[in-house]
Design an enzyme around this catalytic site. Structure first.
Site, mmCIF file in Angstrom:
data_model
loop_
_atom_site.group_PDB
_atom_site.id
_atom_site.type_symbol
_atom_site.label_atom_id
_atom_site.label_comp_id
_atom_site.label_asym_id
_atom_site.label_seq_id
_atom_site.Cartn_x
_atom_site.Cartn_y
_atom_site.Cartn_z
ATOM 1 N N ASP A 7 0.875 -1.175 0.000
ATOM 2 C CA ASP A 7 0.000 0.000 0.000
ATOM 3 C C ASP A 7 0.911 1.223 0.000
ATOM 4 O OD1 ASP A 7 -1.893 1.980 0.505
ATOM 5 O OD2 ASP A 7 -2.175 1.424 2.597
ATOM 6 N N GLU B 251 -0.108 10.582 1.596
ATOM 7 C CA GLU B 251 -1.486 10.084 1.600
ATOM 8 C C GLU B 251 -1.873 9.531 2.959
ATOM 9 O OE1 GLU B 251 -4.717 6.990 1.098
ATOM 10 O OE2 GLU B 251 -2.693 6.799 1.908
ATOM 11 N N GLU B 252 -0.937 8.851 3.608
ATOM 12 C CA GLU B 252 -1.248 8.150 4.850
ATOM 13 C C GLU B 252 -1.472 9.078 6.043
ATOM 14 O OE1 GLU B 252 -2.039 5.243 4.771
ATOM 15 O OE2 GLU B 252 -0.890 4.075 3.337
#
Length: 337
Positions: free
Chosen positions: A172, A200-201
């Site tokens: 991911d 993004e995380e």
């Protein structure tokens, strides 16, 4: 493609520190597109196709992975830390980690069980009560190789196992990155943008900036998503499953996806005989959450690889599902515009 996936999985790039991943991608795509790196570290590529369309399409995958960041070094040389991104503390304790700025290996520990109170033994240990042990006996010794702000990632082996499964860290969303690179290096019908995002995380931050810059009409987010197809989990709560193909969701916690694009994805899957599935729950979120509300709005869909044990050191996927995602995303690029 699988050598690329393994290479990207082994690279280290916690949110905000994605340079190694970005440089590896640039090396593979620089001969096939124009590219630039923006102030947040997003890699924005423009690929010339056979036709210049009236509308603008952007494909997106994020480069960053979840991990840890050092916040303090104790007098005894232990490293206090916090998580970067959503990591369940239950998958952290006892794991080896790599403080990759210097390649220092450590082990995440906590108070010995015989020193814990009865209440402590019955509760999940919080990250704030853990430390990284690098074998140092003092702060001064630890400071020779580590400093506050250094990032760490899970130490894990990338391996294929079982019936076409593979496991590794950072799948991911290095899988999404690998899919986008594969498309950039192929012959495409239309001009389009490929964006490899940062952070993004920790809140879709790179995607927000990149979507504003590119200003697309359509976006396809290529991701991984939680699969809970495990013993004891009802079918309704499994979200999605390995071996059932690309995941095309209608809604998650950050986005209600464009209904026409959702229908188009399934129409293409049927016509092209691509295995596909939807989510059985409204769960998760991805860069689409920032992209679809950019400027005057962007028509957005996400196509994801189902993954067990997401945000751990052993993300587990099935290779056939990755192939299905690549095929479906390609067909969408041929059709959306």
């Amino acid at each position: 493609m699988w050598e690329r996936v393994e290479h990207y999985s082994r690279l280290n790039g916690v949110s905000g520190d994605e340079s190694a991943v970005r440089e590896a991608i640039i090396e593979e795509v620089k001969a096939y597109c124009q590219y630039e790196v923006d102030a947040l570290g997003n890699l924005i590529c423009f690929k010339k196709g056979m036709v210049t369309p009236d509308k603008k399409l952007m494909l997106c995958a994020h480069m960053d992975e979840v991990g840890f960041i050092v916040t303090h070094i104790t007098d005894g040389g232990m490293l206090k830390f916090t998580t970067v991104g959503g990591i369940d503390s239950r998958v952290v304790l006892g794991r080896a980690v790599n403080l990759y700025r210097t390649g220092t290996i450590g082990v995440i520990g906590t108070k010995a069980i015989h020193q814990q109170t009865e209440q402590e033994r019955e509760t999940v240990v919080k990250v704030e009560d853990m430390f990284i042990d690098i074998g140092a006996s003092s702060r001064e010794e630890a400071m020779n190789v580590v400093r506050p702000g250094d990032c760490a990632v899970f130490c894990t082996d990338y391996e294929e196992f079982g019936d076409g499964l593979l496991k590794g860290k950072a799948l991911d969303d290095r899988l999404g990155c690998a899919v986008l690179v594969e498309l950039i290096r192929s012959k495409l019908k239309f001009d389009m943008y490929f964006v490899f995002t940062t952070q993004e995380e920790v809140g879709l931050r790179g995607a927000k900036a990149a979507a504003y810059s590119v200003n697309p009409d359509f976006a396809v987010v290529v991701e991984t998503t939680t699969a809970a197809d495990l013993s004891g989990v009802s079918e309704q709560k499994q979200v999605c499953a390995l071996g059932k193909g690309a995941v095309v969701g209608f809604m998650d916690r950050a986005t209600i996806y464009d209904r026409e694009l959702y229908a188009l994805a399934y129409k293409l899957a049927v016509e092209k005989k691509i295995t596909a599935q939807t989510k059985t729950m409204v769960a998760g979120g991805n860069d689409a959450g920032a992209i679809h509300t950019s400027r005057g709005g962007v028509r957005t869909i996400a196509v994801s690889v189902p993954s067990r044990y997401l945000h751990s050191g052993v993300c587990t996927v099935k290779k056939e599902d990755v192939k299905a995602v690549l095929k479906l995303v390609y067909e969408l690029t041929e059709t959306i515009l």
